[in-house]
Design a protein around this motif. Structure first.
Motif, PDB file in Angstrom:
ATOM      1  N   VAL A 150       0.838  -1.191   0.000  1.00 27.25           N
ATOM      2  CA  VAL A 150       0.000   0.000   0.000  1.00 27.25           C
ATOM      3  C   VAL A 150       0.881   1.252   0.000  1.00 27.25           C
ATOM      4  CG1 VAL A 150      -1.868  -1.175   1.233  1.00 27.25           C
ATOM      5  CG2 VAL A 150      -0.138   0.086   2.530  1.00 27.25           C
ATOM      6  N   MET A 151       0.223   2.392  -0.099  1.00 28.67           N
ATOM      7  CA  MET A 151       0.920   3.669   0.012  1.00 28.67           C
ATOM      8  C   MET A 151      -0.080   4.689   0.514  1.00 28.67           C
ATOM      9  SD  MET A 151       3.131   5.663  -2.882  1.00 28.67           S
ATOM     10  CE  MET A 151       3.964   7.215  -2.519  1.00 28.67           C
ATOM     11  N   ASN A 152       0.363   5.624   1.340  1.00 30.32           N
ATOM     12  CA  ASN A 152      -0.543   6.625   1.874  1.00 30.32           C
ATOM     13  C   ASN A 152      -0.715   7.753   0.857  1.00 30.32           C
ATOM     14  OD1 ASN A 152      -0.992   8.995   4.376  1.00 30.32           O
ATOM     15  ND2 ASN A 152      -2.188   7.127   4.271  1.00 30.32           N
ATOM     16  N   THR A 153      -1.419   7.386  -0.235  1.00 31.15           N
ATOM     17  CA  THR A 153      -1.669   8.297  -1.340  1.00 31.15           C
ATOM     18  C   THR A 153      -2.902   7.794  -2.076  1.00 31.15           C
ATOM     19  OG1 THR A 153      -0.583   9.442  -3.184  1.00 31.15           O
ATOM     20  CG2 THR A 153      -0.261   7.058  -3.047  1.00 31.15           C
ATOM     21  N   ALA A 154      -3.385   8.588  -3.027  1.00 26.22           N
ATOM     22  CA  ALA A 154      -4.607   8.197  -3.745  1.00 26.22           C
ATOM     23  C   ALA A 154      -4.333   7.214  -4.867  1.00 26.22           C
ATOM     24  CB  ALA A 154      -5.307   9.444  -4.294  1.00 26.22           C
ATOM     25  N   ASN A 165       9.232  14.177 -15.692  1.00 31.00           N
ATOM     26  CA  ASN A 165       8.258  14.824 -16.556  1.00 31.00           C
ATOM     27  C   ASN A 165       7.500  13.831 -17.425  1.00 31.00           C
ATOM     28  OD1 ASN A 165       8.956  17.284 -15.554  1.00 31.00           O
ATOM     29  ND2 ASN A 165      10.053  18.001 -17.368  1.00 31.00           N
ATOM     30  N   TYR A 166       6.240  14.146 -17.648  1.00 35.06           N
ATOM     31  CA  TYR A 166       5.385  13.413 -18.589  1.00 35.06           C
ATOM     32  C   TYR A 166       4.735  14.441 -19.487  1.00 35.06           C
ATOM     33  CZ  TYR A 166       1.878  10.149 -20.374  1.00 35.06           C
ATOM     34  OH  TYR A 166       1.095   9.362 -21.191  1.00 35.06           O
ATOM     35  N   LYS A 167       4.951  14.283 -20.792  1.00 34.93           N
ATOM     36  CA  LYS A 167       4.501  15.285 -21.775  1.00 34.93           C
ATOM     37  C   LYS A 167       5.091  16.649 -21.429  1.00 34.93           C
ATOM     38  CE  LYS A 167       0.285  12.784 -22.996  1.00 34.93           C
ATOM     39  NZ  LYS A 167      -1.203  12.811 -23.115  1.00 34.93           N
ATOM     40  N   ASP A 168       6.402  16.599 -21.108  1.00 37.25           N
ATOM     41  CA  ASP A 168       7.227  17.794 -20.893  1.00 37.25           C
ATOM     42  C   ASP A 168       6.935  18.552 -19.597  1.00 37.25           C
ATOM     43  OD1 ASP A 168       8.497  17.378 -23.384  1.00 37.25           O
ATOM     44  OD2 ASP A 168       6.874  18.450 -24.407  1.00 37.25           O
ATOM     45  N   GLY A 169       6.200  17.950 -18.685  1.00 38.48           N
ATOM     46  CA  GLY A 169       5.926  18.665 -17.444  1.00 38.48           C
ATOM     47  C   GLY A 169       5.484  17.735 -16.332  1.00 38.48           C
ATOM     48  N   TRP A 170       5.195  18.313 -15.184  1.00 41.19           N
ATOM     49  CA  TRP A 170       4.796  17.513 -14.021  1.00 41.19           C
ATOM     50  C   TRP A 170       3.348  17.760 -13.617  1.00 41.19           C
ATOM     51  CZ3 TRP A 170       3.674  20.651  -9.758  1.00 41.19           C
ATOM     52  CH2 TRP A 170       4.215  21.947  -9.777  1.00 41.19           C
ATOM     53  N   GLU A 171       2.631  18.541 -14.442  1.00 43.35           N
ATOM     54  CA  GLU A 171       1.246  18.865 -14.107  1.00 43.35           C
ATOM     55  C   GLU A 171       0.354  17.630 -14.051  1.00 43.35           C
ATOM     56  OE1 GLU A 171       3.065  20.328 -16.363  1.00 43.35           O
ATOM     57  OE2 GLU A 171       3.262  22.422 -15.695  1.00 43.35           O
ATOM     58  N   HIS A 172       0.658  16.641 -14.917  1.00 37.60           N
ATOM     59  CA  HIS A 172      -0.176  15.423 -14.929  1.00 37.60           C
ATOM     60  C   HIS A 172      -0.190  14.749 -13.561  1.00 37.60           C
ATOM     61  CE1 HIS A 172      -1.934  11.592 -16.098  1.00 37.60           C
ATOM     62  NE2 HIS A 172      -0.970  11.038 -15.389  1.00 37.60           N
ATOM     63  N   HIS A 173       0.943  14.711 -12.891  1.00 30.98           N
ATOM     64  CA  HIS A 173       1.039  14.020 -11.607  1.00 30.98           C
ATOM     65  C   HIS A 173       0.089  14.628 -10.576  1.00 30.98           C
ATOM     66  CE1 HIS A 173       4.356  12.694 -13.868  1.00 30.98           C
ATOM     67  NE2 HIS A 173       5.318  13.433 -13.325  1.00 30.98           N
ATOM     68  N   ILE A 174       0.013  15.947 -10.568  1.00 25.30           N
ATOM     69  CA  ILE A 174      -0.876  16.625  -9.628  1.00 25.30           C
ATOM     70  C   ILE A 174      -2.335  16.338  -9.983  1.00 25.30           C
ATOM     71  CG2 ILE A 174      -1.522  18.839  -8.631  1.00 25.30           C
ATOM     72  CD1 ILE A 174       1.361  18.070  -8.055  1.00 25.30           C
ATOM     73  N   LYS A 175      -2.656  16.482 -11.273  1.00 30.49           N
ATOM     74  CA  LYS A 175      -4.030  16.289 -11.728  1.00 30.49           C
ATOM     75  C   LYS A 175      -4.533  14.886 -11.430  1.00 30.49           C
ATOM     76  CE  LYS A 175      -6.875  16.522 -15.927  1.00 30.49           C
ATOM     77  NZ  LYS A 175      -6.859  16.790 -17.391  1.00 30.49           N
ATOM     78  N   ALA A 176      -3.678  13.885 -11.632  1.00 35.95           N
ATOM     79  CA  ALA A 176      -4.081  12.484 -11.493  1.00 35.95           C
ATOM     80  C   ALA A 176      -3.855  11.926 -10.098  1.00 35.95           C
ATOM     81  CB  ALA A 176      -3.332  11.625 -12.514  1.00 35.95           C
ATOM     82  N   GLY A 177      -3.237  12.705  -9.219  1.00 36.23           N
ATOM     83  CA  GLY A 177      -2.929  12.184  -7.882  1.00 36.23           C
ATOM     84  C   GLY A 177      -1.867  11.113  -7.915  1.00 36.23           C
ATOM     85  N   LEU A 178      -0.934  11.207  -8.873  1.00 42.45           N
ATOM     86  CA  LEU A 178       0.108  10.194  -9.049  1.00 42.45           C
ATOM     87  C   LEU A 178       1.135  10.291  -7.926  1.00 42.45           C
ATOM     88  CD1 LEU A 178       1.670   7.991 -10.507  1.00 42.45           C
ATOM     89  CD2 LEU A 178       2.476   9.701 -12.138  1.00 42.45           C
ATOM     90  N   GLN A 179       0.828   9.624  -6.827  1.00 38.78           N
ATOM     91  CA  GLN A 179       1.661   9.584  -5.633  1.00 38.78           C
ATOM     92  C   GLN A 179       1.968  10.980  -5.077  1.00 38.78           C
ATOM     93  OE1 GLN A 179       4.908   6.791  -5.926  1.00 38.78           O
ATOM     94  NE2 GLN A 179       3.602   5.192  -6.778  1.00 38.78           N
ATOM     95  N   ILE A 180       1.089  11.920  -5.352  1.00 35.79           N
ATOM     96  CA  ILE A 180       1.094  13.227  -4.721  1.00 35.79           C
ATOM     97  C   ILE A 180      -0.349  13.709  -4.676  1.00 35.79           C
ATOM     98  CG2 ILE A 180       1.647  14.409  -6.906  1.00 35.79           C
ATOM     99  CD1 ILE A 180       2.953  16.622  -5.214  1.00 35.79           C
ATOM    100  N   PRO A 181      -0.873  14.121  -3.542  1.00 36.94           N
ATOM    101  CA  PRO A 181      -0.200  14.197  -2.239  1.00 36.94           C
ATOM    102  C   PRO A 181       0.068  12.820  -1.639  1.00 36.94           C
ATOM    103  CG  PRO A 181      -2.526  14.707  -2.001  1.00 36.94           C
ATOM    104  CD  PRO A 181      -2.271  14.584  -3.466  1.00 36.94           C
ATOM    105  N   SER A 182       1.068  12.766  -0.783  1.00 38.99           N
ATOM    106  CA  SER A 182       1.359  11.538  -0.039  1.00 38.99           C
ATOM    107  C   SER A 182       1.924  11.916   1.323  1.00 38.99           C
ATOM    108  CB  SER A 182       2.345  10.649  -0.802  1.00 38.99           C
ATOM    109  OG  SER A 182       3.609  11.279  -0.924  1.00 38.99           O
ATOM    110  N   ASN A 183       1.746  11.033   2.289  1.00 37.09           N
ATOM    111  CA  ASN A 183       2.135  11.324   3.670  1.00 37.09           C
ATOM    112  C   ASN A 183       3.219  10.373   4.171  1.00 37.09           C
ATOM    113  OD1 ASN A 183       0.170  13.369   3.784  1.00 37.09           O
ATOM    114  ND2 ASN A 183      -1.401  11.927   4.462  1.00 37.09           N
ATOM    115  N   ASP A 184       3.843  10.751   5.263  1.00 34.78           N
ATOM    116  CA  ASP A 184       4.949   9.999   5.861  1.00 34.78           C
ATOM    117  C   ASP A 184       4.456   8.655   6.405  1.00 34.78           C
ATOM    118  OD1 ASP A 184       7.062   9.019   7.321  1.00 34.78           O
ATOM    119  OD2 ASP A 184       7.215  10.725   8.673  1.00 34.78           O
ATOM    120  N   PRO A 185       4.955   7.530   5.878  1.00 30.29           N
ATOM    121  CA  PRO A 185       4.461   6.226   6.327  1.00 30.29           C
ATOM    122  C   PRO A 185       4.819   5.887   7.763  1.00 30.29           C
ATOM    123  CG  PRO A 185       6.326   5.947   4.836  1.00 30.29           C
ATOM    124  CD  PRO A 185       5.955   7.395   4.797  1.00 30.29           C
ATOM    125  N   MET A 186       5.963   6.367   8.269  1.00 35.27           N
ATOM    126  CA  MET A 186       6.332   6.027   9.645  1.00 35.27           C
ATOM    127  C   MET A 186       5.338   6.598  10.639  1.00 35.27           C
ATOM    128  SD  MET A 186      10.495   6.194   9.851  1.00 35.27           S
ATOM    129  CE  MET A 186      10.507   5.549  11.527  1.00 35.27           C
TER     130      MET A 186
END
Length: 456
Positions: A11-15, A65-86
């Motif tokens: 698992v991961m503490n992310t969406a 980067n994906y398609k020359d930028g990092w905006e996709h990661h934010i839009k899709a919730g690609l392991q961001i946001p994420s929280n400290d597992p410990m």
């Protein structure tokens, strides 16, 4: 006698973790991953259902980067946001009594002295159920977040990790002797200073005086997990790991990888069975094969293909956003996750790997679809190939795990491939559950520091 498999929940503490986009499913509770009650509920179900561990992945930066930028990661919730597992695991520790609690961390993100203190504290809080997945981190953004101009070279990251764990071993295994903690009320002596030692470490990366600020925890050193199929990664795992996560494309490839790594471990003075291997797999379960295939089709329709490609491409250091699916992925020199390229080569029957092959590898290659019985049949083949456990990848939390617990595990127990619930003991350390002992065996390099500083 058949050795039962061990089961870990990946698992991961992310969406959006591995099977991307499923947070959009109406059953997917991972959309609210920041609600601790979701994780407390899940870990209780896992423990009651017979899982041996919950394992939290982690990142400390954006993917490439994906398609020359990092905006996709934010839009899709690609392991961001994420929280400290410990932090999450400290909450789960007080709601459970048996299950192992594994987290991911890299040398990059915290000096070893403070990391040793936090891990020992978590091992105390959990009564010895802590495990650490040692990673070296391949994200350029992560390195820039910690003051570096760019990603440190692949093999250099492992040399760095070697010294990092060396400092930790000195603190965990050598700084406090077993008899140091007295807690003598009558004499007013809490600990014997003659049995608590500074470590005086001086190396290429760190200078650490010590002593360790935490008295020995139940395991001293947490159970050590690792994943990595490059030459440097496999050498590191063979020397240090007690358990290795793999994602081989088939049982035959897993058998070869396991044997080669066990041989390396023997070369470094350990026993072949000092390391356990956990294969990552996801499952689509149906009452009939036809129902399972229908559920798979629904799953495929929900998967976020762009996020799969963004995640996979970042791992190997390529922006796949503008490439056709049939574009070849030639042999490249990469400072990224070389294991991805190794697994890609193993899974492709032709001479040239393509983007489509990589997409299949990351979305379907480690998926088993079928009835509970046919899934058990497939797991038996993986078991025969030499794996010790399954790292169960989820599509939906908690449904993926609930279905596996209620439908597949009972059949595996009938075949002796899963431990009977009545044999799962509370009050044991995680290492004891895996290896029958609380502390590292004497063949592990950490144990060279037991008593090493008593003559200072």
């Amino acid at each position: 006698m058949v050795k039962p498999l061990s089961f870990s929940a990946f698992v991961m503490n992310t969406a959006s973790h591995i099977i991307h986009g499923l947070w959009r499913d109406e059953k997917g509770q991972q959309i609210n991953f920041q609600n601790i009650d979701i994780w407390i509920d899940l870990v209780k179900k896992l423990e009651a259902g017979g899982f041996d561990a919950i394992f939290f992945a982690d990142v400390i930066g954006l993917y490439g980067n994906y398609k020359d930028g990092w905006e996709h990661h934010i839009k899709a919730g690609l392991q961001i946001p994420s929280n400290d597992p410990m932090t999450i695991l400290s909450a789960l520790a007080v709601h459970t009594k048996r299950i192992g609690l594994a987290f991911t961390a890299a040398p990059l993100q915290e000096p070893p002295f403070n990391f040793a203190r936090r891990v020992s504290t978590l091992d105390h809080v959990s009564n010895g159920r802590t495990a650490w997945n040692i990673v070296t981190n391949s994200q350029e953004n992560a390195y820039r977040n910690f003051g570096y101009e760019t990603l440190v070279a692949h093999d250099e990251r492992y040399r760095w990790a070697d010294e990092y764990v060396d400092v930790l071993y000195k603190l965990w295994e050598g700084s406090w002797e077993d008899e140091a903690l007295l807690q003598d009320r009558e004499k007013g002596v809490y600990a014997n200073p003659a049995k608590v030692h500074k470590i005086h470490h001086v190396g290429d990366y760190y200078r650490v005086e010590g002593p360790h600020l935490v008295a020995p925890s139940p395991q001293r050193t947490p159970v050590l997990f690792q994943a990595g199929a490059s030459t440097a990664g496999r050498s590191f795992g063979a020397r240090h790991a007690e358990a290795i996560f793999i994602v081989s494309p088939n049982p035959e490839s897993a058998k070869k990888l396991i044997q080669e790594t066990r041989d390396l471990a023997v070369k470094y003075g350990r026993h072949a069975d000092d390391i356990q291997f956990y294969q990552g797999l996801s499952f689509v379960i149906g009452a009939t094969e036809e129902e399972a295939r229908k559920k798979e089709a629904k799953l495929d329709a929900q998967i976020d293909i762009d996020s799969i490609l963004a995640h996979a491409g970042s791992g190997i250091g390529i922006d796949l956003g503008h490439l056709d699916l049939d574009s070849p992925i030639e042999d490249i020199e990469t400072e990224g996750i070389q294991s991805t390229l190794q697994w890609l080569k193993q899974s492709v029957t032709g001479d040239v790997s393509t983007v489509r092959d990589l997409l299949y590898l990351r979305s379907k290659a480690n998926r088993i679809v079928g009835t509970p019985k046919s899934i058990a049949d497939q797991l038996e083949k993986w078991h025969d190939a030499g794996i010790d456990g399954i790292n169960v990848i989820n599509a939906i939390i908690p449904d993926s795990y609930e279905q596996f617990i209620t439908q597949v595990l009972p059949i595996l127990r009938e075949r002796g491939l899963a431990k009977p619930l009545e044999q799962l003991e509370e009050g044991k350390t995680f290492r004891h559950a895996l290896f029958g002992a609380d502390k590292l065996n004497k063949r592990h390099p950490a144990t060279q520091y037991r008593g090493a500083f008593s003559g200072e």
